[in-house]
Design a protein around this motif. Structure first.
Motif, PDB file in Angstrom:
ATOM      1  N   LYS A  74      37.434 -16.745  79.599  1.00 62.48           N
ATOM      2  CA  LYS A  74      38.706 -17.465  79.554  1.00 62.48           C
ATOM      3  C   LYS A  74      38.665 -18.425  78.372  1.00 62.48           C
ATOM      4  CE  LYS A  74      39.707 -17.157  84.505  1.00 62.48           C
ATOM      5  NZ  LYS A  74      40.029 -17.907  85.747  1.00 62.48           N
ATOM      6  N   SER A  75      39.295 -18.013  77.289  1.00 65.49           N
ATOM      7  CA  SER A  75      39.188 -18.756  76.040  1.00 65.49           C
ATOM      8  C   SER A  75      39.950 -20.081  76.088  1.00 65.49           C
ATOM      9  CB  SER A  75      39.699 -17.915  74.872  1.00 65.49           C
ATOM     10  OG  SER A  75      41.032 -17.509  75.103  1.00 65.49           O
ATOM     11  N   VAL A  76      39.439 -21.031  75.307  1.00 67.17           N
ATOM     12  CA  VAL A  76      40.017 -22.373  75.217  1.00 67.17           C
ATOM     13  C   VAL A  76      40.525 -22.600  73.794  1.00 67.17           C
ATOM     14  CG1 VAL A  76      39.589 -24.848  75.433  1.00 67.17           C
ATOM     15  CG2 VAL A  76      38.424 -23.239  76.963  1.00 67.17           C
ATOM     16  N   GLY A  77      41.780 -22.990  73.682  1.00 59.64           N
ATOM     17  CA  GLY A  77      42.345 -23.287  72.375  1.00 59.64           C
ATOM     18  C   GLY A  77      42.466 -24.785  72.163  1.00 59.64           C
ATOM     19  N   LEU A  78      41.993 -25.261  71.016  1.00 57.92           N
ATOM     20  CA  LEU A  78      42.121 -26.676  70.654  1.00 57.92           C
ATOM     21  C   LEU A  78      43.462 -26.870  69.953  1.00 57.92           C
ATOM     22  CD1 LEU A  78      40.964 -29.569  70.309  1.00 57.92           C
ATOM     23  CD2 LEU A  78      39.931 -28.777  68.161  1.00 57.92           C
ATOM     24  N   LEU A  79      44.384 -27.555  70.617  1.00 63.36           N
ATOM     25  CA  LEU A  79      45.707 -27.811  70.046  1.00 63.36           C
ATOM     26  C   LEU A  79      45.661 -29.091  69.225  1.00 63.36           C
ATOM     27  CD1 LEU A  79      48.713 -27.281  69.716  1.00 63.36           C
ATOM     28  CD2 LEU A  79      49.097 -28.361  71.940  1.00 63.36           C
ATOM     29  N   LEU A  80      45.914 -28.975  67.938  1.00 63.42           N
ATOM     30  CA  LEU A  80      45.917 -30.111  67.027  1.00 63.42           C
ATOM     31  C   LEU A  80      47.339 -30.326  66.534  1.00 63.42           C
ATOM     32  CD1 LEU A  80      42.726 -29.119  65.002  1.00 63.42           C
ATOM     33  CD2 LEU A  80      42.908 -31.068  66.563  1.00 63.42           C
ATOM     34  N   SER A  81      47.903 -31.468  66.853  1.00 58.23           N
ATOM     35  CA  SER A  81      49.256 -31.810  66.427  1.00 58.23           C
ATOM     36  C   SER A  81      49.252 -33.251  65.966  1.00 58.23           C
ATOM     37  CB  SER A  81      50.248 -31.603  67.586  1.00 58.23           C
ATOM     38  OG  SER A  81      51.552 -31.956  67.198  1.00 58.23           O
ATOM     39  N   GLU A  82      49.202 -33.458  64.656  1.00 58.60           N
ATOM     40  CA  GLU A  82      49.082 -34.794  64.089  1.00 58.60           C
ATOM     41  C   GLU A  82      50.196 -35.045  63.084  1.00 58.60           C
ATOM     42  OE1 GLU A  82      46.917 -37.236  64.944  1.00 58.60           O
ATOM     43  OE2 GLU A  82      46.347 -35.850  66.543  1.00 58.60           O
ATOM     44  N   ARG A  83      50.612 -36.301  62.996  1.00 57.34           N
ATOM     45  CA  ARG A  83      51.623 -36.699  62.024  1.00 57.34           C
ATOM     46  C   ARG A  83      51.485 -38.197  61.760  1.00 57.34           C
ATOM     47  NH1 ARG A  83      54.469 -35.650  66.862  1.00 57.34           N
ATOM     48  NH2 ARG A  83      55.441 -37.510  67.799  1.00 57.34           N
ATOM     49  N   PHE A  84      52.141 -38.652  60.695  1.00 54.46           N
ATOM     50  CA  PHE A  84      52.156 -40.075  60.419  1.00 54.46           C
ATOM     51  C   PHE A  84      52.904 -40.788  61.535  1.00 54.46           C
ATOM     52  CE2 PHE A  84      51.826 -39.222  55.621  1.00 54.46           C
ATOM     53  CZ  PHE A  84      50.443 -39.367  55.654  1.00 54.46           C
ATOM     54  N   ILE A  85      52.537 -42.021  61.796  1.00 58.27           N
ATOM     55  CA  ILE A  85      53.060 -42.753  62.942  1.00 58.27           C
ATOM     56  C   ILE A  85      54.555 -43.000  62.850  1.00 58.27           C
ATOM     57  CG2 ILE A  85      52.665 -45.062  62.019  1.00 58.27           C
ATOM     58  CD1 ILE A  85      51.649 -45.833  64.837  1.00 58.27           C
ATOM     59  N   ASN A  86      55.131 -43.004  61.635  1.00 59.98           N
ATOM     60  CA  ASN A  86      56.559 -43.278  61.489  1.00 59.98           C
ATOM     61  C   ASN A  86      57.419 -42.020  61.588  1.00 59.98           C
ATOM     62  OD1 ASN A  86      55.342 -42.624  58.896  1.00 59.98           O
ATOM     63  ND2 ASN A  86      57.381 -42.895  58.068  1.00 59.98           N
ATOM     64  N   VAL A  87      56.804 -40.852  61.755  1.00 62.57           N
ATOM     65  CA  VAL A  87      57.569 -39.610  61.908  1.00 62.57           C
ATOM     66  C   VAL A  87      57.913 -39.444  63.385  1.00 62.57           C
ATOM     67  CG1 VAL A  87      57.578 -37.115  61.604  1.00 62.57           C
ATOM     68  CG2 VAL A  87      56.419 -38.576  59.928  1.00 62.57           C
ATOM     69  N   PRO A  88      59.190 -39.447  63.756  1.00 65.72           N
ATOM     70  CA  PRO A  88      59.605 -39.440  65.164  1.00 65.72           C
ATOM     71  C   PRO A  88      59.189 -38.164  65.894  1.00 65.72           C
ATOM     72  CG  PRO A  88      61.399 -40.140  63.742  1.00 65.72           C
ATOM     73  CD  PRO A  88      60.340 -39.582  62.848  1.00 65.72           C
ATOM     74  N   PRO A  89      59.126 -38.220  67.223  1.00 66.69           N
ATOM     75  CA  PRO A  89      58.668 -37.073  68.016  1.00 66.69           C
ATOM     76  C   PRO A  89      59.609 -35.879  67.982  1.00 66.69           C
ATOM     77  CG  PRO A  89      59.461 -38.838  69.455  1.00 66.69           C
ATOM     78  CD  PRO A  89      59.390 -39.410  68.075  1.00 66.69           C
ATOM     79  N   ARG A 116      49.781 -10.063  69.957  1.00 59.65           N
ATOM     80  CA  ARG A 116      50.299  -8.695  69.858  1.00 59.65           C
ATOM     81  C   ARG A 116      49.549  -7.888  68.807  1.00 59.65           C
ATOM     82  NH1 ARG A 116      53.680  -5.564  67.089  1.00 59.65           N
ATOM     83  NH2 ARG A 116      54.024  -7.165  65.499  1.00 59.65           N
ATOM     84  N   THR A 117      49.138  -8.557  67.715  1.00 57.85           N
ATOM     85  CA  THR A 117      48.475  -7.864  66.609  1.00 57.85           C
ATOM     86  C   THR A 117      46.964  -8.074  66.590  1.00 57.85           C
ATOM     87  OG1 THR A 117      48.957  -9.766  65.179  1.00 57.85           O
ATOM     88  CG2 THR A 117      50.547  -7.954  65.170  1.00 57.85           C
ATOM     89  N   ASN A 118      46.420  -8.661  67.687  1.00 58.08           N
ATOM     90  CA  ASN A 118      44.976  -8.862  67.826  1.00 58.08           C
ATOM     91  C   ASN A 118      44.378  -9.736  66.720  1.00 58.08           C
ATOM     92  OD1 ASN A 118      44.686  -7.260  70.203  1.00 58.08           O
ATOM     93  ND2 ASN A 118      44.780  -5.415  68.931  1.00 58.08           N
ATOM     94  N   LYS A 119      45.118 -10.759  66.312  1.00 55.37           N
ATOM     95  CA  LYS A 119      44.597 -11.713  65.344  1.00 55.37           C
ATOM     96  C   LYS A 119      43.948 -12.884  66.086  1.00 55.37           C
ATOM     97  CE  LYS A 119      47.854 -10.758  61.600  1.00 55.37           C
ATOM     98  NZ  LYS A 119      48.908 -11.334  60.718  1.00 55.37           N
ATOM     99  N   PRO A 120      43.072 -13.655  65.400  1.00 57.21           N
ATOM    100  CA  PRO A 120      42.379 -14.784  66.048  1.00 57.21           C
ATOM    101  C   PRO A 120      43.345 -15.793  66.658  1.00 57.21           C
ATOM    102  CG  PRO A 120      41.388 -14.304  63.922  1.00 57.21           C
ATOM    103  CD  PRO A 120      42.637 -13.467  64.004  1.00 57.21           C
ATOM    104  N   SER A 121      42.914 -16.393  67.760  1.00 58.46           N
ATOM    105  CA  SER A 121      43.617 -17.482  68.447  1.00 58.46           C
ATOM    106  C   SER A 121      44.908 -17.050  69.119  1.00 58.46           C
ATOM    107  CB  SER A 121      43.901 -18.660  67.496  1.00 58.46           C
ATOM    108  OG  SER A 121      42.697 -19.270  67.096  1.00 58.46           O
ATOM    109  N   GLY A 122      45.125 -15.736  69.253  1.00 60.69           N
ATOM    110  CA  GLY A 122      46.353 -15.279  69.875  1.00 60.69           C
ATOM    111  C   GLY A 122      46.412 -15.550  71.368  1.00 60.69           C
ATOM    112  N   LYS A 123      45.280 -15.404  72.053  1.00 60.35           N
ATOM    113  CA  LYS A 123      45.255 -15.559  73.503  1.00 60.35           C
ATOM    114  C   LYS A 123      44.345 -16.704  73.901  1.00 60.35           C
ATOM    115  CE  LYS A 123      45.881 -14.478  77.864  1.00 60.35           C
ATOM    116  NZ  LYS A 123      47.178 -14.742  78.534  1.00 60.35           N
ATOM    117  N   CYS A 124      44.903 -17.703  74.572  1.00 57.35           N
ATOM    118  CA  CYS A 124      44.109 -18.824  75.089  1.00 57.35           C
ATOM    119  C   CYS A 124      44.498 -19.048  76.541  1.00 57.35           C
ATOM    120  CB  CYS A 124      44.371 -20.093  74.277  1.00 57.35           C
ATOM    121  SG  CYS A 124      43.776 -20.016  72.566  1.00 57.35           S
TER     122      CYS A 124
END
Length: 305
Positions: free
Chosen positions: A166-181, A200-208
């Motif tokens: 059961k694969s685990v994906g590290l979700l990285l979502s970063e932005r400057f503090i003044n950029v609104p959500p 669908r195309t069997n590329k890395p990180s497709g299934k987590c």
């Protein structure tokens, strides 16, 4: 994938003077300006500016921008940020960077059309087992969990990270503090579409099966995170990326650890000069992949522009 195919424009109110990490220079105040500069430019800084942002495919030219944003997340942690950035760029079929849509013609020359204001990506930690920077991220999380979490939480986290089925994906979502959500909604939508296509195309990180997040959070100095075994109530935690509270609500495993000793500074609420400095934390969350549709509905409900 061509950049033009991944454009997502969002109109947001922002302040161009704030487009940096609030803790880049310890000799400056919490606002990132010296006291004299702050007083001299109060009127100018209070002006609200409408800026268009666009999401583009990640490119090699984004290295410095992505690395800078990762540094504000990991601070002084023993993680090779350069190698982690390289992996994000190499895996450019998943993820986006945020840039300003247009640089005004009357710009004074200081605006960089290629400046990265934010990015999003998903790295499959299970597929990249043995890669040094990936193992460093996992070691960081496990070490902090052992310090602040209960034995049961630590054992559960270890099982999740070591389960090759059961694969685990590290979700990285970063932005400057003044950029609104609001910018987060099109970015997360795009990411989910790219992951579906990668699967669908069997590329890395497709299934987590699990999504792992490390969120920048803060608490008032008078309040503390439970010593062992307890996740802090959402009301006590302030998420620097406000939308990540929705991920927190669906997390089956969560804990927070202090980064106070790493000279990190963050402010809650609206960006202004009279905000009260808060104690910085990092909050680790593990979210089952089947919770993503519900989270996306929450993002749509609260972040639609």
């Amino acid at each position: 994938m061509a950049s033009s195919a991944k454009k997502r424009a969002v109109d947001v109110a922002t302040n161009p003077e704030d487009s940096g990490d609030s803790s880049d220079d310890d000799s400056q105040g919490d606002d990132g300006l010296s006291v004299d500069d702050s007083e001299a430019s109060d009127e100018e800084l209070n002006e609200e500016v409408i800026v268009d942002f666009e999401a583009h495919a990640i490119a090699h030219t984004d290295f410095n921008g992505i690395k800078k944003l990762l540094q504000q997340l990991f601070r002084k942690a023993h993680v090779n940020i350069s190698d982690l950035t390289d992996i994000i760029i190499q895996q450019n079929h998943i993820g986006s960077v945020v840039r300003q849509a247009e640089v005004p013609e009357d710009s004074d020359g200081e605006d960089n059309p290629d400046e990265v204001f934010g990015f999003i990506s998903m790295l499959n930690l299970t597929e990249r087992k043995g890669v040094q920077c990936v193992e460093e991220v996992k070691d960081l999380i496990m070490d902090q969990c052992e310090k602040v979490g209960s034995g049961a939480v630590t054992e559960q986290l270890e099982q999740i990270l070591n389960d090759s089925g059961k694969s685990v994906g590290l979700l990285l979502s970063e932005r400057f503090i003044n950029v609104p959500p609001q910018i987060a909604l099109p970015l997360h939508r795009q990411l989910q579409e790219e992951m579906a296509e990668a699967q669908r195309t069997n590329k890395p990180s497709g299934k987590c099966h699990y999504c792992l997040m490390i969120s920048k959070t803060c608490k008032e100095p008078t309040k503390t995170i439970p010593a062992r075994g307890g996740a802090a109530p959402t009301d006590d935690l302030h998420f620097v990326n406000a939308e990540e509270e929705f991920f927190y609500e669906h997390a089956t495993l969560k804990f927070s650890y202090s980064v106070q000793d790493e000279a990190d500074t963050c402010l809650s609420g609206r960006w202004s000069y009279d905000d009260v400095p808060m104690k910085p934390f990092r909050t680790v969350m593990v979210i089952p992949a089947d919770s993503m549709p519900a989270i996306m509905e929450k993002l749509k409900e609260y972040l639609t522009v």
